[in-house]
Design a protein around this motif. Structure first.
Motif, PDB file in Angstrom:
ATOM      1  N   SER A 160      50.452   6.222 -57.558  1.00  0.00           N
ATOM      2  CA  SER A 160      50.105   7.342 -56.665  1.00  0.00           C
ATOM      3  C   SER A 160      49.262   8.374 -57.396  1.00  0.00           C
ATOM      4  O   SER A 160      49.711   9.480 -57.710  1.00  0.00           O
ATOM      5  N   ILE A 161      48.002   8.030 -57.629  1.00  0.00           N
ATOM      6  CA  ILE A 161      47.108   8.873 -58.428  1.00  0.00           C
ATOM      7  C   ILE A 161      45.894   9.339 -57.632  1.00  0.00           C
ATOM      8  O   ILE A 161      44.947   9.880 -58.199  1.00  0.00           O
ATOM      9  N   GLY A 162      45.904   9.106 -56.306  1.00  0.00           N
ATOM     10  CA  GLY A 162      44.791   9.562 -55.481  1.00  0.00           C
ATOM     11  C   GLY A 162      43.533   8.729 -55.613  1.00  0.00           C
ATOM     12  O   GLY A 162      42.431   9.235 -55.412  1.00  0.00           O
ATOM     13  N   SER A 163      43.676   7.442 -55.937  1.00  0.00           N
ATOM     14  CA  SER A 163      42.486   6.599 -56.142  1.00  0.00           C
ATOM     15  C   SER A 163      41.647   6.482 -54.865  1.00  0.00           C
ATOM     16  O   SER A 163      40.412   6.492 -54.928  1.00  0.00           O
ATOM     17  N   GLY A 164      42.298   6.368 -53.715  1.00  0.00           N
ATOM     18  CA  GLY A 164      41.555   6.286 -52.454  1.00  0.00           C
ATOM     19  C   GLY A 164      40.766   7.537 -52.194  1.00  0.00           C
ATOM     20  O   GLY A 164      39.619   7.492 -51.726  1.00  0.00           O
ATOM     21  N   LEU A 165      41.360   8.673 -52.500  1.00  0.00           N
ATOM     22  CA  LEU A 165      40.691   9.970 -52.333  1.00  0.00           C
ATOM     23  C   LEU A 165      39.440  10.046 -53.206  1.00  0.00           C
ATOM     24  O   LEU A 165      38.361  10.440 -52.754  1.00  0.00           O
ATOM     25  N   ALA A 166      39.594   9.654 -54.480  1.00  0.00           N
ATOM     26  CA  ALA A 166      38.479   9.712 -55.425  1.00  0.00           C
ATOM     27  C   ALA A 166      37.354   8.769 -55.019  1.00  0.00           C
ATOM     28  O   ALA A 166      36.168   9.150 -55.025  1.00  0.00           O
ATOM     29  N   MET A 167      37.703   7.538 -54.654  1.00  0.00           N
ATOM     30  CA  MET A 167      36.667   6.570 -54.266  1.00  0.00           C
ATOM     31  C   MET A 167      35.956   6.989 -52.992  1.00  0.00           C
ATOM     32  O   MET A 167      34.733   6.838 -52.872  1.00  0.00           O
ATOM     33  N   ALA A 168      36.702   7.517 -52.028  1.00  0.00           N
ATOM     34  CA  ALA A 168      36.103   7.943 -50.762  1.00  0.00           C
ATOM     35  C   ALA A 168      35.127   9.087 -50.977  1.00  0.00           C
ATOM     36  O   ALA A 168      34.042   9.118 -50.379  1.00  0.00           O
ATOM     37  N   GLN A 169      35.501  10.037 -51.837  1.00  0.00           N
ATOM     38  CA  GLN A 169      34.593  11.156 -52.080  1.00  0.00           C
ATOM     39  C   GLN A 169      33.297  10.681 -52.738  1.00  0.00           C
ATOM     40  O   GLN A 169      32.200  11.103 -52.348  1.00  0.00           O
ATOM     41  N   ARG A 170      33.420   9.796 -53.719  1.00  0.00           N
ATOM     42  CA  ARG A 170      32.206   9.293 -54.380  1.00  0.00           C
ATOM     43  C   ARG A 170      31.318   8.522 -53.410  1.00  0.00           C
ATOM     44  O   ARG A 170      30.092   8.525 -53.532  1.00  0.00           O
ATOM     45  N   ALA A 171      31.949   7.860 -52.431  1.00  0.00           N
ATOM     46  CA  ALA A 171      31.182   7.073 -51.459  1.00  0.00           C
ATOM     47  C   ALA A 171      30.554   7.938 -50.382  1.00  0.00           C
ATOM     48  O   ALA A 171      29.669   7.477 -49.648  1.00  0.00           O
ATOM     49  N   GLY A 172      31.011   9.182 -50.255  1.00  0.00           N
ATOM     50  CA  GLY A 172      30.415  10.093 -49.283  1.00  0.00           C
ATOM     51  C   GLY A 172      31.237  10.338 -48.033  1.00  0.00           C
ATOM     52  O   GLY A 172      30.755  10.952 -47.084  1.00  0.00           O
ATOM     53  N   ALA A 173      32.496   9.892 -48.001  1.00  0.00           N
ATOM     54  CA  ALA A 173      33.356  10.139 -46.837  1.00  0.00           C
ATOM     55  C   ALA A 173      33.907  11.565 -46.899  1.00  0.00           C
ATOM     56  O   ALA A 173      34.125  12.116 -47.975  1.00  0.00           O
ATOM     57  N   LYS A 174      34.158  12.144 -45.730  1.00  0.00           N
ATOM     58  CA  LYS A 174      34.663  13.517 -45.663  1.00  0.00           C
ATOM     59  C   LYS A 174      36.154  13.554 -45.953  1.00  0.00           C
ATOM     60  O   LYS A 174      36.915  12.709 -45.492  1.00  0.00           O
ATOM     61  N   LEU A 175      36.572  14.570 -46.726  1.00  0.00           N
ATOM     62  CA  LEU A 175      37.985  14.799 -47.031  1.00  0.00           C
ATOM     63  C   LEU A 175      38.460  16.050 -46.295  1.00  0.00           C
ATOM     64  O   LEU A 175      37.663  16.886 -45.899  1.00  0.00           O
ATOM     65  N   MET A 176      39.777  16.168 -46.127  1.00  0.00           N
ATOM     66  CA  MET A 176      40.321  17.287 -45.355  1.00  0.00           C
ATOM     67  C   MET A 176      41.711  17.659 -45.870  1.00  0.00           C
ATOM     68  O   MET A 176      42.500  16.786 -46.261  1.00  0.00           O
TER      69      MET A 176
END
Length: 530
Positions: free
Chosen positions: A223-239
């Motif tokens: 549980s290290i936020g890997s999906g969050l990190a990869m999504a941000q680098r790919a250009g997906a919006k976070l909230m």
């Protein structure tokens, strides 16, 4: 096609309840599905640790009642459409999937479900299997996954990066296109230390939470936020990335620094247990009229306040004088873990402290799990559906993962049935295999351990339960320097799981810190003292 390159209709990164239900739903629709897990088994993850239960319904309940409880717990920062979707469709999807199709042995008496009540709920509506609900759910789903001919299971896999046409495609048709699409992922195979290129018509992130970037957490190592990190680098919006829910009652003692703390379920308080300080005083009534069944953010801050004023290292959960049920039968896992520490919960109070538990933000999705990046979906704790708002209502996480995993899979299957998205030869050929950024063998376990200590201590001390601008500014400066140094290191060193995890974890911590700095309004589990 070489051994390190494969294609699939649907790629699911993560095997908790959201990923597992999505994979099974897709497979049932005839979709060729590949599911990844970082562990050696499908049950390796946070879902298996869920103790309390999963929100269902009762004869006295209604979607409106559940909706109201979710909004109250979430400080009305929730996305009302998502909350309404969960409240109206959640119970029927649970019945279809976990009761009828893949029967989970939820507790019942004769023909009636045994339902419990937890903090923030106005009514008993939670299905459970003693105090190991998540474990039973995952064992049931894992058995079905292993039996499905349409599902390829890849264990000991860690996703490195999402593949997108905007970042990776070499053909000029994609380089000049305004439309960026996700077409799979680069994945590290821990067994043979190679990087695989997995091309997919649709990809889903179901990588779970972020708790391990904090010093004290109830979460598993992944549980290290890997999906969050990869999504941000790919250009997906976070909230809503500033909203980190700290569970008020993690078992104090027995865990080394950086290790997962054992969770003492909120259901224990739901059955009548009381929080007391070192003097034996039940303190919650002076903080909230709901006392021990107040939402988690309020209970957590009350505990921290008691510890601060008394100088104590923990508070206590008194089960012995308040619970009517057979405590060992109702909570066997909790009872055994406490016994291992020399605490008999029938006669002694349980020492507890808060710990990072649940991520209320994530990769922004719609009702169908679609993100702002074409062909990329997200579900479960890595996603932000808007259901939780500023604070999660107890036991809604499993239901949210189930509902969005199921819905996203149906949406993907619908698109695949209409042949709207295909992996053309031109697209496949334009995505290169992984090229290692460097070949300097300078990985040092001591340095990695020290960098993790920096991340976890910084997040706990400065971006933890109580935040202020001075702490956040310090965290921002420290994490920015660390992240910059890690980027330089990452470019020179061949990938390994420890390095990939550290890179993702440090980026995740940086994302959370930035979000906390930008939001100056104290609300829910983003508590700013100034």
């Amino acid at each position: 096609m070489n051994d390190h390159r494969m294609t699939t209709d649907a790629l699911i990164i993560g095997s908790g309840i959201a990923g597992a239900v999505a994979a099974l739903t897709l497979a049932e629709a005839g979709v060729e599905t590949t599911i990844l897990t970082a562990g050696e088994e499908l049950t390796w993850g946070n879902t298996s640790l869920a103790q309390g239960g999963i929100v269902y319904t009762s004869e006295e309940d209604s979607p409106k009642s559940l909706e109201k409880d979710i909004l109250t717990a979430g400080w009305n920062h929730n996305y009302i459409r998502a909350v309404r979707h969960l409240a109206q469709h959640g119970p029927e999807i649970l019945k279809k999937v976990l009761i009828e199709k893949y029967p989970v042995p939820f507790s019942k008496t004769h023909d009636s479900w045994n339902l419990t009540k937890e903090g923030g709920h106005s009514i008993a509506r939670i299905l459970y299997c003693a105090d190991h609900t998540g474990k039973n759910i995952m064992e049931t789903l894992a058995e079905a996954l292993n039996a499905s001919p349409n599902i390829r299971i890849l264990t000991s896999r860690t996703a490195i990066d999402l593949l997108t046409t905007g970042h990776h495609a070499r053909h000029t048709d994609y380089q000049y296109s305004l439309n960026n699409q996700c077409v799979g992922a680069y994945v590290f195979n821990e067994e043979n230390k190679s990087v695989e290129t997995i091309l997919a018509r649709f990809t889903m992130l179901a990588t779970g939470g972020v708790g391990q970037v904090f010093l004290h957490t109830t979460n598993t190592q992944s549980s290290i936020g890997s999906g969050l990190a990869m999504a941000q680098r790919a250009g997906a919006k976070l909230m809503n990335c500033e909203y980190i829910q700290f569970h008020p009652t993690a078992l104090y003692g027995g865990a080394k620094r950086g290790e997962r703390r054992f969770l003492v379920s909120e259901a224990v308080r739901g059955e009548g247990a009381k929080l007391v300080n070192g003097s034996g005083e039940a303190f919650m009534p002076k903080y909230d009229e709901r006392a021990d069944l107040a939402p988690r953010d309020i209970v957590t801050r009350a505990i921290m306040d008691e510890m601060l004023h008394s100088g104590a290292d923990c508070v206590y959960l008194d089960v012995s004088n308040n619970v009517d049920c057979d405590i060992h039968e109702r909570f066997p896992t909790i009872s055994q873990n406490c016994a291992n520490m020399g605490v008999d919960i029938c006669s002694q109070p349980i020492p507890v402290v808060p710990a990072a538990h649940y991520f209320c933000g994530g990769v922004l999705t719609d009702i169908n799990g679609r993100t702002t990046l074409d062909r990329l979906y997200a579900a479960g704790e890595t996603s932000c559906t808007g259901v939780h708002g500023a604070n999660r209502l107890a036991s809604t996480s499993l239901l949210e993962g189930l509902v969005w995993g199921y819905g996203a899979a149906n949406d993907i299957a619908k698109h695949l049935a209409h042949k709207k998205t295909i992996l053309t030869r031109k697209l496949v050929d334009s995505i290169p295999d992984w090229q290692s950024p460097g070949n300097i063998e300078n990985e040092d376990p001591a340095l990695i351990a020290q960098d993790w200590a920096t991340v976890r201590n910084t997040m706990w001390n400065y971006v933890g339960i109580a935040r202020n601008k001075y702490r956040l500014n310090r965290a921002f400066a420290d994490l920015r320097n660390l992240y910059k140094n890690l980027q330089d290191f990452y470019r020179k060193t061949p990938p390994s799981k420890p390095i990939i995890d550290l890179f993702h974890g440090s980026q995740c911590a940086y994302i959370i810190t930035l979000a906390a700095m930008r939001n100056k309004q104290s609300k829910g589990c983003h508590f700013r003292v100034r």
